[in-house]
Every structure is written in structure tokens, then in C-alpha cells.
Design a protein around this motif. Structure first.
Motif, PDB file in Angstrom:
ATOM      1  N   ASP A  17      15.110 -10.472  -3.975  1.00 52.28           N
ATOM      2  CA  ASP A  17      14.699 -10.142  -2.615  1.00 52.28           C
ATOM      3  C   ASP A  17      13.662  -9.023  -2.626  1.00 52.28           C
ATOM      4  N   LYS A  18      13.168  -8.689  -3.781  1.00 52.59           N
ATOM      5  CA  LYS A  18      12.218  -7.586  -3.903  1.00 52.59           C
ATOM      6  C   LYS A  18      10.786  -8.089  -3.797  1.00 52.59           C
ATOM      7  N   ASN A  19       9.844  -7.163  -3.808  1.00 50.88           N
ATOM      8  CA  ASN A  19       8.433  -7.478  -3.606  1.00 50.88           C
ATOM      9  C   ASN A  19       7.586  -6.973  -4.763  1.00 50.88           C
ATOM     10  N   ASN A  20       6.371  -7.475  -4.830  1.00 53.04           N
ATOM     11  CA  ASN A  20       5.331  -6.915  -5.676  1.00 53.04           C
ATOM     12  C   ASN A  20       4.377  -6.184  -4.737  1.00 53.04           C
ATOM     13  N   ALA A  21       4.235  -4.888  -4.925  1.00 54.66           N
ATOM     14  CA  ALA A  21       3.392  -4.064  -4.058  1.00 54.66           C
ATOM     15  C   ALA A  21       2.084  -3.756  -4.783  1.00 54.66           C
ATOM     16  N   TRP A  22       0.977  -3.729  -4.028  1.00 54.91           N
ATOM     17  CA  TRP A  22      -0.294  -3.443  -4.678  1.00 54.91           C
ATOM     18  C   TRP A  22      -1.238  -2.703  -3.750  1.00 54.91           C
ATOM     19  N   ILE A  23      -2.230  -2.068  -4.389  1.00 52.78           N
ATOM     20  CA  ILE A  23      -3.329  -1.432  -3.673  1.00 52.78           C
ATOM     21  C   ILE A  23      -4.563  -1.543  -4.560  1.00 52.78           C
ATOM     22  N   VAL A  24      -5.695  -1.836  -3.964  1.00 55.68           N
ATOM     23  CA  VAL A  24      -6.983  -1.853  -4.666  1.00 55.68           C
ATOM     24  C   VAL A  24      -7.994  -1.110  -3.815  1.00 55.68           C
ATOM     25  N   GLY A  25      -8.988  -0.536  -4.459  1.00 55.06           N
ATOM     26  CA  GLY A  25     -10.021   0.148  -3.696  1.00 55.06           C
ATOM     27  C   GLY A  25     -11.065   0.765  -4.592  1.00 55.06           C
ATOM     28  N   TYR A  26     -11.935   1.537  -3.979  1.00 57.97           N
ATOM     29  CA  TYR A  26     -12.979   2.234  -4.716  1.00 57.97           C
ATOM     30  C   TYR A  26     -13.348   3.502  -3.962  1.00 57.97           C
ATOM     31  N   CYS A  27     -13.975   4.422  -4.671  1.00 59.29           N
ATOM     32  CA  CYS A  27     -14.434   5.675  -4.082  1.00 59.29           C
ATOM     33  C   CYS A  27     -15.920   5.532  -3.786  1.00 59.29           C
ATOM     34  N   GLN A  28     -16.275   5.705  -2.569  1.00 59.89           N
ATOM     35  CA  GLN A  28     -17.669   5.575  -2.165  1.00 59.89           C
ATOM     36  C   GLN A  28     -18.319   6.969  -2.210  1.00 59.89           C
ATOM     37  N   ASN A  29     -18.378   7.505  -3.431  1.00 60.12           N
ATOM     38  CA  ASN A  29     -18.882   8.840  -3.638  1.00 60.12           C
ATOM     39  C   ASN A  29     -19.616   8.847  -4.983  1.00 60.12           C
ATOM     40  N   GLU A  30     -20.884   9.262  -4.985  1.00 61.17           N
ATOM     41  CA  GLU A  30     -21.675   9.231  -6.217  1.00 61.17           C
ATOM     42  C   GLU A  30     -21.082  10.115  -7.311  1.00 61.17           C
ATOM     43  N   LYS A  31     -20.423  11.178  -6.926  1.00 62.87           N
ATOM     44  CA  LYS A  31     -19.839  12.086  -7.907  1.00 62.87           C
ATOM     45  C   LYS A  31     -18.603  11.479  -8.588  1.00 62.87           C
ATOM     46  N   TYR A  32     -17.899  10.606  -7.879  1.00 63.86           N
ATOM     47  CA  TYR A  32     -16.674   9.986  -8.401  1.00 63.86           C
ATOM     48  C   TYR A  32     -16.776   8.459  -8.280  1.00 63.86           C
ATOM     49  N   PRO A  33     -17.546   7.809  -9.156  1.00 62.65           N
ATOM     50  CA  PRO A  33     -17.706   6.352  -9.069  1.00 62.65           C
ATOM     51  C   PRO A  33     -16.494   5.623  -9.662  1.00 62.65           C
ATOM     52  N   LEU A  34     -15.445   5.518  -8.882  1.00 61.99           N
ATOM     53  CA  LEU A  34     -14.190   4.957  -9.382  1.00 61.99           C
ATOM     54  C   LEU A  34     -13.782   3.720  -8.589  1.00 61.99           C
ATOM     55  N   ALA A  35     -13.265   2.743  -9.303  1.00 63.66           N
ATOM     56  CA  ALA A  35     -12.583   1.602  -8.696  1.00 63.66           C
ATOM     57  C   ALA A  35     -11.170   1.605  -9.265  1.00 63.66           C
ATOM     58  N   PHE A  36     -10.206   1.146  -8.470  1.00 62.61           N
ATOM     59  CA  PHE A  36      -8.823   1.221  -8.942  1.00 62.61           C
ATOM     60  C   PHE A  36      -7.992   0.067  -8.417  1.00 62.61           C
ATOM     61  N   GLY A  47       3.337  -2.312  -0.184  1.00 63.68           N
ATOM     62  CA  GLY A  47       2.287  -1.713  -0.991  1.00 63.68           C
ATOM     63  C   GLY A  47       1.988  -0.282  -0.606  1.00 63.68           C
ATOM     64  N   SER A  48       1.945  -0.014   0.700  1.00 60.80           N
ATOM     65  CA  SER A  48       1.624   1.340   1.150  1.00 60.80           C
ATOM     66  C   SER A  48       2.739   2.327   0.814  1.00 60.80           C
ATOM     67  N   GLN A  49       3.952   1.838   0.674  1.00 60.44           N
ATOM     68  CA  GLN A  49       5.084   2.710   0.341  1.00 60.44           C
ATOM     69  C   GLN A  49       5.206   2.966  -1.158  1.00 60.44           C
ATOM     70  N   ASN A  50       4.839   1.986  -1.961  1.00 57.97           N
ATOM     71  CA  ASN A  50       5.090   2.057  -3.398  1.00 57.97           C
ATOM     72  C   ASN A  50       3.835   2.274  -4.238  1.00 57.97           C
ATOM     73  N   ALA A  51       2.797   1.524  -3.988  1.00 55.66           N
ATOM     74  CA  ALA A  51       1.599   1.596  -4.818  1.00 55.66           C
ATOM     75  C   ALA A  51       0.652   2.717  -4.394  1.00 55.66           C
ATOM     76  N   GLN A  52       0.583   3.005  -3.108  1.00 50.17           N
ATOM     77  CA  GLN A  52      -0.355   4.015  -2.629  1.00 50.17           C
ATOM     78  C   GLN A  52      -0.104   5.407  -3.206  1.00 50.17           C
ATOM     79  N   PRO A  53       1.132   5.899  -3.257  1.00 53.06           N
ATOM     80  CA  PRO A  53       1.352   7.225  -3.849  1.00 53.06           C
ATOM     81  C   PRO A  53       0.935   7.293  -5.328  1.00 53.06           C
ATOM     82  N   ILE A  54       1.125   6.213  -6.056  1.00 51.37           N
ATOM     83  CA  ILE A  54       0.722   6.171  -7.468  1.00 51.37           C
ATOM     84  C   ILE A  54      -0.801   6.236  -7.569  1.00 51.37           C
TER      85      ILE A  54
END
Length: 70
Positions: A17-36, A47-54
């Protein structure tokens, strides 16, 4: 973007009865060019409860590391 993949029980009642939680995104900042992407398997909640804090913790650590490298 956060999301939740529901893990459904099979017709014989087995499964989870459990879930797979996820989050994807990127930083729109030239100093920190990160995707995650963070995926947390077999958790209660969303996802917002489990993956976002990580993701927040990981991005903070990346920012700190990149700032020290300058």
C-alpha cells in the motif's frame, strides 16, 4: 516537479500500500547549474513529503561545496 507513483496490490491481495515518491528539477542560476532527481521507494505519503526534503538537503550541500571551490 514532485510526483507519487502508487504501488498497487495484485489481484491475489499481495503487494504494497506504499508509494514511490519523486522530485525532479533544476536550478535556474548561472552560479549553480544543477539538475536533480530524487526517488524514494516504498514509502507512505507523497513526493513532496518524502523526496523534497532529501532534494533540499542535497542541493544545500552542493551549493556549499561549490561556494567553497570558488
Amino acid at each position: 516537479k514532485t510526483g507519487t507513483g502508487e504501488i498497487t496490490k495484485s489481484s491475489d491481495g499481495s503487494g504494497s500500500d506504499k508509494n514511490n515518491a519523486w522530485i525532479v528539477g533544476y536550478c535556474q542560476n548561472e552560479k549553480y547549474p544543477l539538475a536533480f532527481s530524487v526517488v524514494v521507494n516504498d514509502v507512505e505519503g507523497y513526493g513532496s513529503q518524502n523526496a523534497q526534503p532529501i532534494a533540499c538537503e542535497a542541493l544545500s550541500a552542493c551549493k556549499e561545496s561549490m561556494d567553497k571551490a570558488e
